[in-house]
Design an enzyme around this catalytic site. Structure first.
Site, PDB file in Angstrom:
ATOM      1  N   ASP A  74       0.862  -1.229   0.024  1.00  0.00           N
ATOM      2  CA  ASP A  74       0.082   0.017   0.134  1.00  0.00           C
ATOM      3  C   ASP A  74       1.025   1.330  -0.104  1.00  0.00           C
ATOM      4  OD1 ASP A  74      -2.394   1.691   0.379  1.00  0.00           O
ATOM      5  OD2 ASP A  74      -1.775   1.861   2.510  1.00  0.00           O
ATOM      6  N   ASP A 131      -0.316   5.107   0.773  1.00  0.00           N
ATOM      7  CA  ASP A 131      -0.516   6.187   1.642  1.00  0.00           C
ATOM      8  C   ASP A 131      -0.751   5.491   3.304  1.00  0.00           C
ATOM      9  OD1 ASP A 131      -1.852   8.868   0.408  1.00  0.00           O
ATOM     10  OD2 ASP A 131      -1.850   7.201  -0.674  1.00  0.00           O
ATOM     11  N   ASP A 172      -1.530  -0.826   5.948  1.00  0.00           N
ATOM     12  CA  ASP A 172      -1.821  -0.235   7.425  1.00  0.00           C
ATOM     13  C   ASP A 172      -3.051  -0.269   8.007  1.00  0.00           C
ATOM     14  OD1 ASP A 172      -2.174   2.045   5.245  1.00  0.00           O
ATOM     15  OD2 ASP A 172      -2.728   3.168   6.829  1.00  0.00           O
TER      16      ASP A 172
END
Length: 221
Positions: free
Chosen positions: A14, A16, A177
């Protein structure tokens, strides 16, 4: 080498909240867009809890906050276009790599792993941000939230990545995240690894039961 990498041939990251802290730039664009409409600004702290589901949902959450109700489709579309213009002018000046990211990507690229990027951020913003940090050549494939009809938590982008490299999902790892990263990875048959420092709507990412958790990506290598 971290044990979670055993028998792994491809790693999807991922962006961001995993590799970069982009909230300061996203918040600046959100607040500028709200200001154009004469609406109260949201501020960085609120935006930090809103990111992760793509730019359309980010703008929808911002408008709902500022107006006190869900926006209509037409108003949302106009505001989304305004946000994309604002963000496109300066997508990276306040954005920073998280500690250990560059060294980890360098080490993994030098190894036998295929590195890919699967983000819900619009594709047009990926290359400028990666280029800012000199990371544009680290990834063999990048997918944005608008690259396919589906985006995370749908498993389709990860399945596309595995098929592109003709690899079984069981040999692939999703690193993210948020619960959306873990849900997408699990549904695609990927192994999953979470970092706790990103954007997960105020929830501990370990509640999503990833296969592994690292405080820093540097733990991978």
């Amino acid at each position: 080498m971290h044990p979670i990498l055993k028998d792994i041939r491809l790693i999807s990251f991922d962006l961001d909240g995993t590799l970069i802290d982009s909230v300061p730039d996203l918040a600046a664009a959100v607040d500028a867009s709200l200001g154009e409409l004469g609406l109260p600004v949201a501020g960085e702290a609120r935006v930090r809890d809103w990111v992760g589901n793509g730019s359309w949902t980010l703008v929808e959450r911002a408008l709902t906050f500022a107006q006190g109700h869900l926006p209509g489709e037409e108003a949302l579309a106009r505001s989304h276009e305004a946000f994309l213009r604002r963000y496109g002018r300066d997508p990276g000046s306040r954005t920073r790599l998280y500690p250990g990211v560059r060294e980890t990507l360098d080490a993994l690229q030098a190894g036998d792993w295929i590195l890919t990027l699967v983000t819900n951020k619009p594709y047009a913003f990926i290359e400028p941000i990666l280029a800012q940090f000199g990371l544009e050549r680290h990834f063999a494939l990048c997918l944005g939230g608008d690259s396919l009809p589906q985006k995370k938590p749908d498993p389709a982008p990860l399945l596309h990545v595995a098929a592109h490299f003709d690899l079984p999902p069981s040999t692939c790892l999703m690193v993210g995240d948020s619960r959306h990263d873990i849900a997408a990875g699990r549904a695609a048959g990927f192994r999953t690894l979470a970092v706790p420092y990103g954007y997960n709507h105020g929830e501990p990412v370990q509640d999503s039961r990833p296969d592994g958790l690292v405080v820093s990506l540097a733990e991978l290598v």
